[in-house]
Design a protein around this motif. Structure first.
Motif, PDB file in Angstrom:
ATOM      1  N   GLY B 108       0.380  -1.186   0.056  1.00 15.15           N
ATOM      2  CA  GLY B 108       0.499  -0.041  -0.260  1.00 15.15           C
ATOM      3  C   GLY B 108       0.494   1.042   0.069  1.00 15.15           C
ATOM      4  N   ALA B 109       1.930   1.144   0.146  1.00 13.08           N
ATOM      5  CA  ALA B 109       2.912   2.139   0.092  1.00 13.08           C
ATOM      6  C   ALA B 109       3.013   3.177  -1.442  1.00 13.08           C
ATOM      7  CB  ALA B 109       4.628   1.646   0.842  1.00 13.08           C
ATOM      8  N   ARG B 111       0.041   3.614  -3.776  1.00 12.95           N
ATOM      9  CA  ARG B 111      -0.820   4.102  -3.175  1.00 12.95           C
ATOM     10  C   ARG B 111      -0.761   5.296  -2.305  1.00 12.95           C
ATOM     11  NH1 ARG B 111      -4.935   3.391  -6.510  1.00 12.95           N
ATOM     12  NH2 ARG B 111      -5.436   0.906  -6.034  1.00 12.95           N
ATOM     13  N   PHE B 112      -0.311   5.410  -0.991  1.00 13.02           N
ATOM     14  CA  PHE B 112      -0.051   5.934  -0.648  1.00 13.02           C
ATOM     15  C   PHE B 112       0.647   7.017  -0.776  1.00 13.02           C
ATOM     16  CE2 PHE B 112       2.939   8.071   3.160  1.00 13.02           C
ATOM     17  CZ  PHE B 112       1.812   8.881   4.060  1.00 13.02           C
ATOM     18  N   GLU B 115      -0.958   9.236  -3.057  1.00 16.82           N
ATOM     19  CA  GLU B 115      -2.166  10.382  -2.695  1.00 16.82           C
ATOM     20  C   GLU B 115      -1.468  11.402  -2.440  1.00 16.82           C
ATOM     21  OE1 GLU B 115      -5.498   7.310  -1.578  1.00 16.82           O
ATOM     22  OE2 GLU B 115      -4.067   8.091  -0.253  1.00 16.82           O
TER      23      GLU B 115
END
Ligand SMILES: [Zn+2]
Lengths: 149, 305
Positions: B108-109, B111-112, B115
């Motif tokens: 998920g890094a 995706r973070f 953002e």
């Protein structure tokens, strides 16, 4: 056995039909530990439909949608009534929302949300039991396994 | 279809139409006859976890497009190691580069990071989660070899439990009319979550522990490495390690057109004697990473449509 009478509240919220083993959890996620108005938490009450159920009555408090969503996650069978002047004024629908916006923690220890100070987000994908996918690590998780934030 | 300014984080973010457009664009770059679309542009290559092949592939793609690459390849020497947060690193790099490629061990890094950044972020792998450019190049390789994806029987063999390339490719293939066959020891079987997804999309599949059950039937055999460290009991590893080695003998009655893929690096799961047969397309597959990454870099940068 004698029926146990729970006193009515004048104004506030009644959460009924909570699975008995989730009663205290409901009180906990609503952070009622330090609540200083009238509060009744009763559990293991006889219920025709459920066998045993719990009920939480909160004087002087109305729930936000977010709070109702949290309840939906751990007690989807619960009903939430809004009480005004000792009467049921209306019901809030307890339904798992399409998105869980910052209300639950991801169970994947290697998920970025568990490594960084940040919001969490899950998309509910449905199924039985209801599953949700973490927006970040994409892990698909039973909503009942999620820890409420 | 809008690609300009988009991030490439997960294969799930793309529709079938978009995936096909990516493959079409890759075809253009694969022809070798293209302009230096990224001239004057800078790509930041942030590898918080080493992956020589992926980093080389992205770097080659960008340089062949006339662009420049700045990189962090050893996170232990950077400010990240000194406790700088990922958010701060990304926010800074976002102001240096036109496009960011990132690989990170935490799921998920990317995706973070996407953002946090204004510029497009391409995920070069986030832990056990996604590696979307690998998935695209796998699809491109199948399409290039057969001229189609629909109608093919695709077998997966090896570590199907932890193999993220397998998971993402299977997810991507649900857009097409394929039949999938999963071969793995019980301990490394395809997770139920993915099989449920196939069920819900009414995709035909079979699950077996024996490669012999499927070998004469498949059009594509996607082989992955079985890693020793995945087994709590080393004895279990010893039991399965030799079972799925692809040798000439095993392919005796396989389809002549059958093609073997592997995300590489391989250890010993495909015998070297296979390399010279027409079945082997794993090196070509790795090569296909260049046009696919060129396509994605150009599409999200908005320099081509
Ligand atoms: Zn997660």
């Amino acid at each position: 056995m004698k029926e146990f009478k729970i006193s009515a509240i004048k104004e506030g919220t009644v959460i009924d039909h909570i699975p008995a083993d989730q009663t205290f959890k409901v009180a906990q996620i609503l952070r009622l530990g330090q609540y200083d108005d009238v509060l009744t938490v009763a559990t293991n009450l006889k219920s025709g439909k459920m066998g045993k159920k719990g009920i939480v009555k909160i004087g002087g408090k109305f729930l936000t949608d977010k709070e109702v969503n949290k309840i939906a996650l751990i007690a989807p069978s619960a009903t939430v009534s809004i009480i005004k002047n000792y009467k049921v004024e209306g019901k809030q629908i307890v339904k798992i929302p399409d998105e869980l916006d910052n209300i639950a923690l991801c169970i994947n220890p290697n998920c970025i949300t568990n490594h960084t100070e940040m919001k969490t987000l899950f998309t509910v994908v449905g199924g039985k039991p209801v599953k949700a996918r973490c927006h970040y690590c994409e892990r698909c998780i039973d909503t009942s396994e999620l820890e409420i934030k | 279809m809008q690609f300009k300014g988009r991030d490439v984080i997960s294969i799930r973010d793309f529709t079938k139409k978009e995936i096909l457009h990516i493959l079409d664009t890759a075809k253009y770059f694969d022809s070798g006859n293209y302009k230096e679309h990224m001239q004057g542009k800078i790509m930041a290559s942030l590898f918080f976890e080493p992956s020589t092949r992926t980093q080389l592939s992205f770097g080659t793609a960008m340089k062949r497009l006339g662009g420049k690459v700045i990189s962090v390849s050893d996170p232990s020497t950077t400010s990240v190691a000194k406790g700088e947060t990922l958010f701060d690193t990304i926010s800074m790099v976002d102001r240096y580069a036109d496009i960011i490629v990132m690989r990170h061990p935490v799921e998920g890094a990317s995706r973070f990071a996407a953002e946090a950044a204004q510029k497009p972020v391409i995920n070069g792998g986030d832990g056990a989660n996604q590696h979307p450019t690998q998935t695209c190049l796998d699809l491109f390789t199948i399409q290039k070899a057969f001229g189609k994806i629909d109608g093919l029987k695709i077998g997966f063999v090896g570590d199907l439990k932890y193999g993220r390339t397998v998971h993402s490719l299977a997810t991507a293939l649900t857009h097409f009319k394929t039949e999938m066959m999963f071969v793995a020891p019980e301990t490394l079987a395809m997770p139920k979550e993915y099989l449920d997804e196939l069920d819900s999309k009414k995709i035909k599949y079979t699950v077996t522990e024996k490669i012999e059950d499927i070998i004469n039937d498949v059009d594509v055999l996607y082989v992955t490495r079985i890693q020793k460290e995945r087994f709590p009991d080393p004895m279990d590893y010893e039991k399965v390690k030799g079972v799925y080695i692809i040798k000439k003998k095993l392919l005796k009655n396989a389809k002549k057109t059958m093609r073997i893929m592997h995300p590489l690096p391989r250890v010993d799961e495909i015998a070297p004697e296979i390399d010279q047969t027409p079945h082997a397309i794993y090196f070509e597959q790795a090569g296909n990473g260049i046009p696919i990454r060129q396509a994605l870099i150009c599409l999200v940068s908005g320099v081509i449509e």
